[in-house]
Structures are given as structure tokens and as C-alpha cells.
Design an enzyme around this catalytic site. Structure first.
Site, PDB file in Angstrom:
ATOM      1  CG  ASP A   1      -2.178   0.792   1.099  1.00 34.23           C
ATOM      2  OD1 ASP A   1      -3.246   0.173   1.007  1.00 34.23           O
ATOM      3  OD2 ASP A   1      -2.121   2.050   1.048  1.00 34.23           O
TER       4      ASP A   1
ATOM      5  CG  ASN B   1      -8.017  -4.076  -3.288  1.00 36.32           C
ATOM      6  OD1 ASN B   1      -9.233  -4.092  -3.430  1.00 36.32           O
ATOM      7  ND2 ASN B   1      -7.424  -3.317  -2.359  1.00 36.32           N
TER       8      ASN B   1
ATOM      9  CE1 TYR C   1     -13.333   3.586  -9.198  1.00 34.07           C
ATOM     10  CE2 TYR C   1     -15.517   2.830  -9.868  1.00 34.07           C
ATOM     11  CZ  TYR C   1     -14.386   2.709  -9.062  1.00 34.07           C
ATOM     12  OH  TYR C   1     -14.332   1.689  -8.129  1.00 34.07           O
TER      13      TYR C   1
ATOM     14  CB  THR D   1     -14.386   0.481   2.051  1.00 37.67           C
ATOM     15  OG1 THR D   1     -14.740   1.393   1.016  1.00 37.67           O
ATOM     16  CG2 THR D   1     -14.626  -0.935   1.584  1.00 37.67           C
TER      17      THR D   1
HETATM   18  N1  NAD Z   1     -15.839   0.107  -1.692  1.00 35.09           N
HETATM   19  C1  NAD Z   1     -16.633  -0.034  -2.745  1.00 35.09           C
HETATM   20  O1  NAD Z   1     -17.845   0.140  -2.646  1.00 35.09           O
HETATM   21  C2  NAD Z   1     -16.049  -0.440  -4.090  1.00 35.09           C
HETATM   22  C3  NAD Z   1     -16.941  -0.695  -5.125  1.00 35.09           C
HETATM   23  C4  NAD Z   1     -16.450  -1.079  -6.367  1.00 35.09           C
HETATM   24  C5  NAD Z   1     -15.079  -1.219  -6.555  1.00 35.09           C
HETATM   25  N2  NAD Z   1     -14.233  -0.946  -5.539  1.00 35.09           N
HETATM   26  C6  NAD Z   1     -12.794  -1.110  -5.815  1.00 35.09           C
HETATM   27  O2  NAD Z   1     -12.211  -1.900  -4.792  1.00 35.09           O
HETATM   28  C7  NAD Z   1     -10.858  -1.524  -4.594  1.00 35.09           C
HETATM   29  C8  NAD Z   1     -10.623  -1.215  -3.132  1.00 35.09           C
HETATM   30  O3  NAD Z   1     -11.491  -0.151  -2.765  1.00 35.09           O
HETATM   31  P1  NAD Z   1     -11.821   0.193  -1.243  1.00 35.09           P
HETATM   32  O4  NAD Z   1     -13.233   0.607  -1.187  1.00 35.09           O
HETATM   33  O5  NAD Z   1     -11.343  -0.881  -0.358  1.00 35.09           O
HETATM   34  O6  NAD Z   1     -10.944   1.509  -1.088  1.00 35.09           O
HETATM   35  P2  NAD Z   1     -10.204   2.099   0.210  1.00 35.09           P
HETATM   36  O7  NAD Z   1      -9.982   3.521  -0.122  1.00 35.09           O
HETATM   37  O8  NAD Z   1     -10.913   1.713   1.457  1.00 35.09           O
HETATM   38  O9  NAD Z   1      -8.794   1.313   0.182  1.00 35.09           O
HETATM   39  C9  NAD Z   1      -7.941   1.430  -0.908  1.00 35.09           C
HETATM   40  C10 NAD Z   1      -6.508   1.240  -0.443  1.00 35.09           C
HETATM   41  O10 NAD Z   1      -5.675   1.412  -1.602  1.00 35.09           O
HETATM   42  C11 NAD Z   1      -4.569   2.234  -1.251  1.00 35.09           C
HETATM   43  N3  NAD Z   1      -4.082   2.928  -2.439  1.00 35.09           N
HETATM   44  C12 NAD Z   1      -4.638   3.985  -3.090  1.00 35.09           C
HETATM   45  N4  NAD Z   1      -3.867   4.362  -4.124  1.00 35.09           N
HETATM   46  C13 NAD Z   1      -2.803   3.514  -4.136  1.00 35.09           C
HETATM   47  C14 NAD Z   1      -1.660   3.397  -4.959  1.00 35.09           C
HETATM   48  N5  NAD Z   1      -1.430   4.247  -5.969  1.00 35.09           N
HETATM   49  N6  NAD Z   1      -0.789   2.404  -4.710  1.00 35.09           N
HETATM   50  C15 NAD Z   1      -0.969   1.552  -3.670  1.00 35.09           C
HETATM   51  N7  NAD Z   1      -2.027   1.625  -2.834  1.00 35.09           N
HETATM   52  C16 NAD Z   1      -2.928   2.599  -3.068  1.00 35.09           C
HETATM   53  C17 NAD Z   1      -5.118   3.191  -0.199  1.00 35.09           C
HETATM   54  O11 NAD Z   1      -4.072   3.730   0.582  1.00 35.09           O
HETATM   55  C18 NAD Z   1      -6.062   2.280   0.585  1.00 35.09           C
HETATM   56  O12 NAD Z   1      -5.411   1.644   1.658  1.00 35.09           O
HETATM   57  C19 NAD Z   1     -10.616  -0.327  -5.535  1.00 35.09           C
HETATM   58  O13 NAD Z   1     -10.019  -0.772  -6.726  1.00 35.09           O
HETATM   59  C20 NAD Z   1     -12.015   0.197  -5.800  1.00 35.09           C
HETATM   60  O14 NAD Z   1     -12.101   0.882  -7.032  1.00 35.09           O
HETATM   61  C21 NAD Z   1     -14.671  -0.564  -4.309  1.00 35.09           C
END
Ligand code: NAD
Length: 270
Positions: A40, A93, A161, A196
Site C-alpha cells: 500500500d 486491488n 472511473y 469501506t
Molecule cells: N468500496 C466499494 O464500494 C467499491 C466498489 C467497487 C469497486 N471498488 C474497488 O475496490 C478496490 C478497493 O477499494 P476500497 O473501497 O477498499 O478503497 P479504500 O480507499 O478503502 O482502500 C484502498 C486502499 O488502496 C490504497 N491505495 C490507493 N492508491 C494507491 C496506490 N497508488 N498504490 C498503492 N495503494 C494505493 C489506499 O491507501 C487504501 O489503503 C478499488 O479498486 C475500488 O475501485 C470498491
């Protein structure tokens, strides 16, 4: 009896594992005996997750890397292989949200910021991760890309997105074909709306209203629900699952849920 013991001792990298879905995936993997390299940009939170995993008897290490930086991803994969001797899987992820605007009002800088993490980041994780899995001669190799419901359909104002997540779906399908004969499965998970960090500051009534709008069953998903699917995709129970774009969204991608009067609501009792 069907179980997940085939994941034991598999070495996996999970990007964006300091929080949210990535954290839940890393914790579930470690709880099931996998050797987990969490990565991360947020080192403090990432180390905390590793500490919690270790206290629970799991095996995990943290390596700080920005998925958009090629040198850092090369170093991350090298670290995983040096630390655990091989690589069996990678969960791409890490992802970020994008500005909610009509396309002609978006700047090139905004375009690049989103694609660098959501598209290029997944490409780099796949490129170097797959190379290491091949060199490891893993018999149960896997790639899991976390796309989104936005990888399947558009939402007003979400061009950047939506495009980034459609790109992830495209990479997944193509790589699934390219490595099918080489013991690597490549699949994508398309989450609907999950609870999240994104929602941390939102009042409970906003979350409830969002859940009603976005989830046909009226609640947000829990990250552990994605983690359970990711566990299946890491296990040898899913070796015939390849190139699959699996939605987990309470039915949101199936169509539009509209209120409907039942002829006999009494069937549900009082
Ligand atoms: N939460 C949702 O409802 C949802 C829905 C659809 C898709 N997603 C996808 O799931 C994945 C995780 O989302 P989440 O909700 O857990 O987000 P989150 O923001 O809770 O966690 C994301 C993590 O990724 C890290 N991060 C961000 N940019 C980074 C980079 N350049 N390099 C390394 N780490 C990085 C952040 O520090 C964070 O710890 C993402 O790809 C998001 O697009 C989430």
C-alpha cells in the site's frame, strides 16, 4: 469434504491492503494459512494490519509501493519472491475514486491521475506478478483484479472511473486466455457498493439512503464478503474458473430493481 486447504502456503501479494477490501482479503488469506505480502502507499495502516494478522497467528509482511510506479512494483514482486521463495498469486486491488463530472469538463491531469492507479497500476501488477508466478512454476497460480460494477455499466458523470474499470475487465479477459495453458487463472471481481473507508465520514442516514438506491437488498456489502470470493478464487477449487468477471452487488448489475405490488403479500405473514 470441500474446503480451502489448497490455499495453505500459497504466496500472494495484495495491493491496496492497508484498508477496505484489500485489508479484508489479506486478513482472510492469512487466516487460511496463506503467506501474504501486503502492499500500500499507506505504510502506517499497512503495518498495523500486519501486526493484527501476526497477533492472530497468521503470516504476513508489508512492503510499501505505489501501484502506478513501475520501479516500485518491480521491487515489490522481487521482495515477495525473496521473502517467501516464490509467488503464486497477486490481487490487484488498489484503486481510487474519480471526479464526478461530465467528460468535457475533465482535465487531462484528472484523466492521468485515475488511469495511472486504476488501469496502469493493474497492468503493472499483472505484468510483473504473472512473470514471477510463471518463474515460480506455480501449479495453482492466480490473478484477481478488483474491478467494479462500473466495469460492467456506466453511471452519469463517472467517465474516468468507468473507463478505468472497463479497462481492468479487458485486461482480465485477455490475460485469462494468454495464460490458460500455463496454470494461471485470471479473474475479476466487480463489487457493488461496500462499506469501506470511502463512507467513514458519511452520516448513517446517508449510508442507509445510498444502500436503498444502490443495493437491491437495501444494505451495503461487507468487505469480508468480497474476501470470501477472493479466497475461492485463490484456491484450487476454482481452477476451471478463468476469465470470469464476477459481480458481487446484491443484484445491482442484473437490472433495475423497482418497487412491485404483490398480489398476495400475506404469504410473508405479519
Ligand atoms: N468500496 C466499494 O464500494 C467499491 C466498489 C467497487 C469497486 N471498488 C474497488 O475496490 C478496490 C478497493 O477499494 P476500497 O473501497 O477498499 O478503497 P479504500 O480507499 O478503502 O482502500 C484502498 C486502499 O488502496 C490504497 N491505495 C490507493 N492508491 C494507491 C496506490 N497508488 N498504490 C498503492 N495503494 C494505493 C489506499 O491507501 C487504501 O489503503 C478499488 O479498486 C475500488 O475501485 C470498491
Amino acid at each position: 469434504m470441500t474446503n480451502f486447504t489448497s490455499v495453505k502456503e500459497k504466496v500472494v501479494i495484495v495491493t491496496g491492503a492497508a484498508d477496505g477490501l484489500g485489508k479484508a482479503i489479506a486478513e482472510t488469506y492469512a487466516a487460511n494459512g496463506m503467506l501474504v505480502v501486503l502492499s500500500d502507499v499507506n505504510e502506517q495502516l499497512g503495518q498495523k494490519v500486519v501486526e493484527n494478522i501476526s497477533e492472530s497467528g497468521g503470516e504476513a509482511v508489508f512492503y510499501k509501493a505505489n501501484v502506478a510506479n513501475e520501479e516500485e512494483i518491480i521491487a515489490l514482486v522481487q521482495f515477495a519472491v525473496e521473502n517467501y521463495g516464490e509467488l503464486d498469486g497477486i490481487v490487484n486491488n488498489a484503486g481510487i475514486a474519480a471526479p464526478n463530472k461530465v467528460l468535457h469538463e475533465l482535465s487531462l491531469a484528472e484523466f492521468e491521475a485515475v488511469q495511472n492507479v486504476n488501469f496502469k497500476g493493474v497492468f503493472l501488477g499483472m505484468k510483473y506478478g504473472i512473470e514471477a508466478i510463471l518463474k515460480s512454476k506455480s501449479t495453482g497460480g492466480f490473478v484477481i483484479n478488483i474491478a467494479s460494477l462500473a466495469g460492467l455499466q456506466a453511471n452519469s458523470g463517472m467517465s474516468l472511473y468507468t473507463a478505468s474499470k472497463h479497462a481492468v475487465v479487458g485486461l482480465t479477459k485477455n490475460a485469462a486466455l494468454d495464460y490458460a495453458a500455463h496454470n494461471i487463472t485470471v479473474n475479476a471481481i466487480c463489487p457493488g457498493t461496500f462499506r469501506t473507508a470511502i463512507w467513514n465520514d458519511a452520516p448513517e442516514e446517508v449510508i442507509t439512503s445510498l444502500a436503498k438506491q444502490l443495493s437491491p437488498n437495501g444494505r451495503l456489502g461487507d468487505p469480508t464478503e468480497i474476501a470470501n470470493l477472493a479466497l475461492f478464487l485463490a484456491s484450487d477449487l476454482s481452477r476451471f474458473t478463468n476469465g470470469s468477471i464476477i459481480s458481487m452487488d446484491a443484484g445491482a448489475s442484473a437490472g433495475k430493481a423497482l418497487p412491485l405490488e404483490w398480489e398476495n403479500p400475506g404469504i410473508l405473514g405479519e
